[in-house]
Design an enzyme around this catalytic site. Sequence first.
Site, short mmCIF file in Angstrom:
data_model
loop_
_atom_site.label_atom_id
_atom_site.label_comp_id
_atom_site.label_asym_id
_atom_site.label_seq_id
_atom_site.Cartn_x
_atom_site.Cartn_y
_atom_site.Cartn_z
N HIS A 1 6.43 42.79 3.56
CA HIS A 1 6.77 41.68 4.04
C HIS A 1 6.55 40.26 3.72
O HIS A 1 6.40 39.17 4.32
CB HIS A 1 6.32 41.86 5.61
N ASP B 1 -0.30 47.08 12.47
CA ASP B 1 0.77 45.90 12.82
C ASP B 1 0.84 45.93 14.13
O ASP B 1 1.15 46.80 14.93
CB ASP B 1 2.10 46.30 12.09
N ASP B 2 0.61 44.58 14.49
CA ASP B 2 0.71 43.92 16.00
C ASP B 2 -0.06 44.78 16.88
O ASP B 2 0.20 44.89 17.95
CB ASP B 2 2.23 44.26 16.45
N CYS C 1 3.43 37.87 11.43
CA CYS C 1 3.14 38.90 10.28
C CYS C 1 2.92 38.29 8.84
O CYS C 1 1.92 38.28 8.15
CB CYS C 1 4.12 39.70 10.09
N HIS D 1 4.04 47.83 15.44
CA HIS D 1 5.06 46.91 15.79
C HIS D 1 6.35 48.00 16.18
O HIS D 1 6.63 49.13 15.79
CB HIS D 1 5.51 46.53 14.16
N ASP E 1 -2.77 42.83 11.42
CA ASP E 1 -2.23 41.54 10.86
C ASP E 1 -2.12 40.30 12.17
O ASP E 1 -2.22 38.98 11.61
CB ASP E 1 -0.89 41.72 10.27
N LYS F 1 3.97 48.56 4.86
CA LYS F 1 4.79 47.46 4.95
C LYS F 1 4.27 46.31 4.14
O LYS F 1 3.18 45.77 3.96
CB LYS F 1 4.43 46.93 6.35
N LYS G 1 0.75 37.82 20.27
CA LYS G 1 1.43 37.52 18.77
C LYS G 1 2.38 36.46 19.01
O LYS G 1 3.28 36.34 20.01
CB LYS G 1 2.38 38.73 18.41
#
Length: 565
Positions: A129, A28-29, A68, A282, A334, A127, A355
């Site tokens: 989301h 993530d990120d 995301c 994240h 992501d 996650k 991002k």
Amino acid sequence: MYLTVAILALLASSAHARKPNILILLADDMGYGDLGCYGNTSVRTPNIDSIARDGVKMTQHLTAASTCTPSRSALLTGRYPVRTGMAPKGIMRVNLWPYSTSGLPESEVTVAEITRQAGYRNALIGKWHLGLHRDRMGDHAHHPLNQGFDHFYGLIGTNLDDYGHEFKVVTLMRPYWYGQLFSVWAVTVTALVCLLKFRYVGPVTFLLAFTFWTLPVYAIYFLFDNMELFTSFLFRNHLLVEHPIRLAGLSQRLVNEGLEFMRNATDNDLPFLLVMSWVHMHVAIETSMEFHGKSCLGRYGDGLQELDWSVGEMLRGLRDAGVEENTLVYFTSDNGGHREIGADGGYNGRLKGGKGHGAPDGGIRVPGLMKWPGVLRTGAVTDEPTSQMDIIPIIADAVGVPLPVDRKYDGRGILPLLKEKVAISPHEFLFHYCGDKLHAVRYRPRTGHTTWKYVTHTPSLLPGRTTCRFMCSCNNAVPLATPDVYDMTSDPGETTPIEPESKMYREISAAVESAIREHVTSLDPVESQFRWDRLVPRVTWQPCCNGIFPFNCDCVDKKFENAKS
């Protein structure tokens, strides 16, 4: 002797004929330059790097969005978010509230629904989301178990910096002074207007004005100042098991849950699809004590090392289960690193943006690693454009299930490229959106070695900065009078566009503009999941572990109640 050779050949043939297990590792990120195999020398990531060593590294691997929710929808469906209703239309570009009605439509076919048709056992750990409820509390229409997965353990929503210890300390010390100030200002202005216009303000009028101005202000700030209360939930399948989420030690719990699922599937001789959707990198970044303060890059480095350990445990689980040689492993992120949050936001290398920036590569160009023993050569590298949406046709082909023919797929069969049987990506064009607005197009001609990028909009950055305030707005992006064209092969940082007067510029522009027209005609009308009425939280739908929301709702996952943080 000949009989022995024949038997060994037959066994090898039957092993390759077995349906492969599939392990998707989604960070993530994560920034493009965070990993050792992509040039990072500050933090060691040997386990993730081993996937590149034992398989293929994609250097121009792209997400369908720089945030995301839409990016994840595209990875799981193989379709641009603009086709599925998952393309944001306004300021809100992620599904922030788990208890809104926004989510991945049931009509979409996920990778898990494809593998289920082939007899796979499917799980998503971490996650999600992509929504929960749709029409009423408890319908769980957008839940992972309603999208092809057999087991789920993780976050329905996302991780937020509000969940971090330092944020909590600051928040507890900070009174609602901004709400008070705004309310006082609003009431004062109202009173002054009334005084000027009617020369008198009675107590009833004053109280009504105070109420109508103050309640909405406090409601909004109460929501945003209590994000942990309203969004920090951990589910096991349909059951709420932890509120708020304990971030420290969460990676270890996700690993344990993933390994348990893997063992159950292999013990029953079932092929499996396991999506490990990590919470790192994240914010808020909190690690177990084992990794706290272990890196030279602060919290971010600690989280990166813990993520690498987590990946290593999953790879070891494959070896221990004896299925490593028959498992396709895919690692990616992501979207790119979040530059606006500074040291905790990841490193995108020399790429432009990050991002939320829309089309710049820093937000959409991510690590892409794949290993598949006996199918992909070890240590291979491709610099050709590839997309996360390509995982869908790869998996569909691997498990022997044809993709539905009633919809347009944007993923391409890149396996020949990864096997080095072809030299040019099957993606002649890739379309880069910011929300539901097209901001750039990637163009890979069918000859030569160069990939071009045709950019029509650029983020509205802070003056003299390369960042926005928190996340760039698609609506405020700056349209370019003359689109920029970059040579992404020699200029991945998008620093020097080619001359608009050149013959090359005219040829590229003509090809891209024709592709845009064709692409637009392929888009069918679709109901947006990012309408405001879908995104707003349904506070009355909030769950509660032990009581009636919001009282006495704290609970800890009893399965890991005694686990170390």
